[in-house]
Scaffold this motif. Structure first.
Motif, PDB file in Angstrom:
ATOM      1  N   UNK A   1       9.123   8.384   3.125  1.00 35.90           N
ATOM      2  CA  UNK A   1      10.118   8.064   2.080  1.00 35.90           C
ATOM      3  C   UNK A   1      10.857   6.777   2.413  1.00 35.90           C
ATOM      4  N   UNK A   2      10.106   5.699   2.596  1.00 37.14           N
ATOM      5  CA  UNK A   2      10.728   4.424   2.886  1.00 37.14           C
ATOM      6  C   UNK A   2       9.727   3.298   2.762  1.00 37.14           C
TER       7      UNK A   2
ATOM      8  N   UNK B   1       3.275   3.166   9.913  1.00 40.44           N
ATOM      9  CA  UNK B   1       4.546   3.155  10.660  1.00 40.44           C
ATOM     10  C   UNK B   1       5.646   3.857   9.873  1.00 40.44           C
ATOM     11  N   UNK B   2       5.646   3.680   8.547  1.00 47.78           N
ATOM     12  CA  UNK B   2       6.610   4.401   7.713  1.00 47.78           C
ATOM     13  C   UNK B   2       6.364   5.899   7.829  1.00 47.78           C
TER      14      UNK B   2
ATOM     15  N   UNK C   1       0.860  -1.174   0.000  1.00 51.68           N
ATOM     16  CA  UNK C   1       0.000   0.000   0.000  1.00 51.68           C
ATOM     17  C   UNK C   1       0.904   1.234   0.000  1.00 51.68           C
ATOM     18  N   UNK C   2       0.641   2.155  -0.933  1.00 50.18           N
ATOM     19  CA  UNK C   2       1.492   3.316  -1.116  1.00 50.18           C
ATOM     20  C   UNK C   2       0.652   4.577  -1.166  1.00 50.18           C
TER      21      UNK C   2
ATOM     22  N   UNK D   1       5.698   6.579   0.552  1.00 53.67           N
ATOM     23  CA  UNK D   1       5.826   5.670   1.685  1.00 53.67           C
ATOM     24  C   UNK D   1       5.107   4.379   1.339  1.00 53.67           C
ATOM     25  N   UNK D   2       5.731   3.244   1.714  1.00 49.14           N
ATOM     26  CA  UNK D   2       5.219   1.946   1.278  1.00 49.14           C
ATOM     27  C   UNK D   2       5.108   1.012   2.475  1.00 49.14           C
TER      28      UNK D   2
END
Length: 547
Positions: free
Chosen positions: A527-528, A520-521, A404-405, A494-495
């Motif tokens: 950016x992660x 959590x990202x 999920x992004x 974010x992924x």
């Protein structure tokens, strides 16, 4: 007997008889014209209904062929970067025996046309060369899969069409060719065709562009090119891409022919139905009209015309309803009538058929839908596809991942530069995302700047595994600046990635895990990516691209 003779010779009797004959002849003429109008209306209505049913069947066949091609494509991509030797390919086929549900047999050939794998009978391996087959030469020349012309299989002796798919070697060249054979005597879509035959009272056939019969209820016709017994019907079906005719003779009997050209392959699907059988329900109507004509008096001609005109009004309304439904200006509810006569029964029958057709079309629409802005799949397809992907992974014993992004700080872009720039950013983001994942992965846009990727055939969850590699590849793809007209924007994403439990994965559970990983990202700086393995209840730390 004598007292009756003066009556028969009387002028009164002769005038009465003359008038009766004249009125009877006039009534016959009026009745005949009315029945002609009735027949024409019924032909148009029947043809429209037959075309609607045939369209649903054609869509089913096209979807079935597409599913078969997709199954071979996924099989060919299952071992990317590995050696595609005969033993590996034979083992790959035997590990996917469920292919027999879609194909009569699946074989593989090397680049010289030698048989190197056979799912049905491995004893035939090495016992034939098929380099001379048109489908082999065309696949080698184009480097892409195809659907062949119908022919008789050298291996099985059955009439078949084959679907081909190249398998790439380590250097990117063609290493082998997968060939899936579809038995034309018992194709997987034969059940749908038998159902249509039962509904229409006729028969369905499929013919190639050159006149070769692909499917026919008479198996002796399969692979023959316009046999004498069916040549006129086949020629009429090939005369135009889509349409219907009622001036065709089928076996010497007038028939209604409805035909449609398939989009994905150069085949024509057609239904032939005897006109006499099509109009059988109207026979009793004609008998009633003729019985009434014999009993009418001086007013019978006018009365017969009025009655006949009144009788066909419900049919005209029914035809108008079908036209309105076809044009989209009315719903199927207009066919639900409370009439108890034949027209009421006919209208309710069409209503029931229409409901089944609508349901079938809705199911097909859910399979192939696209997001209008970005060109990737949309939420509707994802909702239907993801549970299927999980089930497929469970059957094959392979992991399925869900990423999920969303775009980091996308709202300020819309607020500062406007929605047109925001839409352009979404389009570029979708393009980079699609380019960065594998061909076997599925990208979809849920809403706004929210996207998902379904990773099939994922084997590990750590940073050195495929999930981490795929996550980092997406991060790297978004690193270059987004050039939107004169604007240069630095965008990140974010992924959150969830790896499903092979044995007990549920769609909602996997989506929740991916969503939690995404947040959590976000909470740790954006950016992660982060991987959450449901099977081991473990997660990997966020990884960001090097500065």
């Amino acid at each position: 007997m004598r007292p009756l003779l003066p009556f028969f010779h009387s002028f009164k009797f002769k005038i009465t008889a003359t008038v009766a004959v004249m009125v009877f002849v006039a009534a016959i003429g009026v009745g005949r014209v009315s029945l002609v109008i009735f027949d024409v209306s019924m032909r148009q209505l029947l043809a429209a209904q037959e075309m609607a049913m045939l369209t649903s069947t054609a869509a089913f066949i096209e979807n079935d062929l597409h599913s078969k091609r997709q199954a071979l494509r996924l099989l060919a991509e299952e071992r990317p970067g590995h050696r595609v030797g005969p033993d590996q390919i034979q083992a790959l086929l035997e590990a996917h025996r469920s292919l027999r549900d879609d194909f009569y047999n699946v074989t593989a050939f090397d680049t010289k046309g030698n048989l190197i794998a056979n799912l049905l009978d491995r004893r035939t391996i090495g016992k034939g060369n098929y380099a001379g087959r048109d489908y082999f030469r065309d696949t080698m020349a184009s480097g892409e899969g195809l659907i062949s012309a119908p022919f008789r299989s050298q291996l099985s002796g059955k009439p078949v069409v084959v679907i081909t798919q190249p398998m790439l070697a380590e250097d990117g060249s063609i290493g082998a060719i997968l060939v899936g054979a579809v038995d034309l005597v018992r194709p997987s879509f034969s059940g749908q065709m038998r159902e249509l035959d039962a509904k229409t009272g006729g028969y369905l056939f499929i013919v190639a562009a050159d006149g070769t019969i692909i499917h026919h209820p008479d198996r002796d016709f399969i692979l023959r090119r316009q046999p004498d017994d069916a040549g006129a019907v086949i020629a009429a079906a090939l005369a135009s891409p889509d349409g219907w005719r009622d001036d065709v003779l089928d076996g010497g009997e007038p028939a209604l022919l409805v035909h449609q050209r398939l989009r994905g392959v150069d085949w024509t699907v057609a239904v032939s139905r005897p006109l006499q059988r099509a109009f059988a329900p109207l026979t009793h109507v004609r008998l009633r009209v003729l019985a009434a004509i014999t009993l009418i008096t001086a007013f019978a001609a006018l009365l017969g015309w009025l009655i006949t005109t009144r009788l066909i009004r419900p049919l005209n309304r029914l035809r108008d309803h079908v036209v309105a439904i076809d044009s989209g200006t009315a719903s199927l509810a207009v066919l639900e009538t409370q009439r108890h006569d034949e027209f009421g029964l006919l209208s309710r029958a069409f209503h029931a058929i229409g409901q089944r057709r609508d349901q079938f079309e809705k199911d097909l629409q859910q399979i192939a839908t696209t997001d209008a802005l970005t060109g990737v799949h949309n939420r509707r397809l994802f909702d239907a596809f993801f549970p299927t992907a999980l089930a497929r992974g469970q059957r094959n014993g392979r992991r399925v991942g869900l990423a999920m992004l969303d775009l980091d700080k996308f709202k300020p872009v819309n607020d500062t530069h406007g929605h047109a720039v925001g839409d352009a950013v979404l389009v570029e983001f979708a393009r980079r995302l699609t380019d960065s994942v594998r061909a076997s992965d599925t990208v979809a846009r849920l809403a706004g700047d929210e996207f998902v990727v379904v990773f099939e055939l994922v084997e590990s969850y750590n940073e050195a595994g495929e999930a981490g590699v795929l996550g980092q590849r997406i991060i790297d793809a978004m690193a270059p600046p987004f050039q939107i007209g004169a604007l240069t924007l630095q965008m990140t994403t974010s992924i959150g990635i969830a790896l499903a439990d092979i044995a007990h994965a549920q769609p909602a559970e996997v989506m929740q895990a991916a969503d939690e990983a995404l947040y959590r990202v976000k909470a740790q700086g954006r950016n992660g990516w982060l991987v959450h393995d449901l099977d081991k209840a473990l997660s990997r730390p966020i990884s960001r691209p090097a500065a």
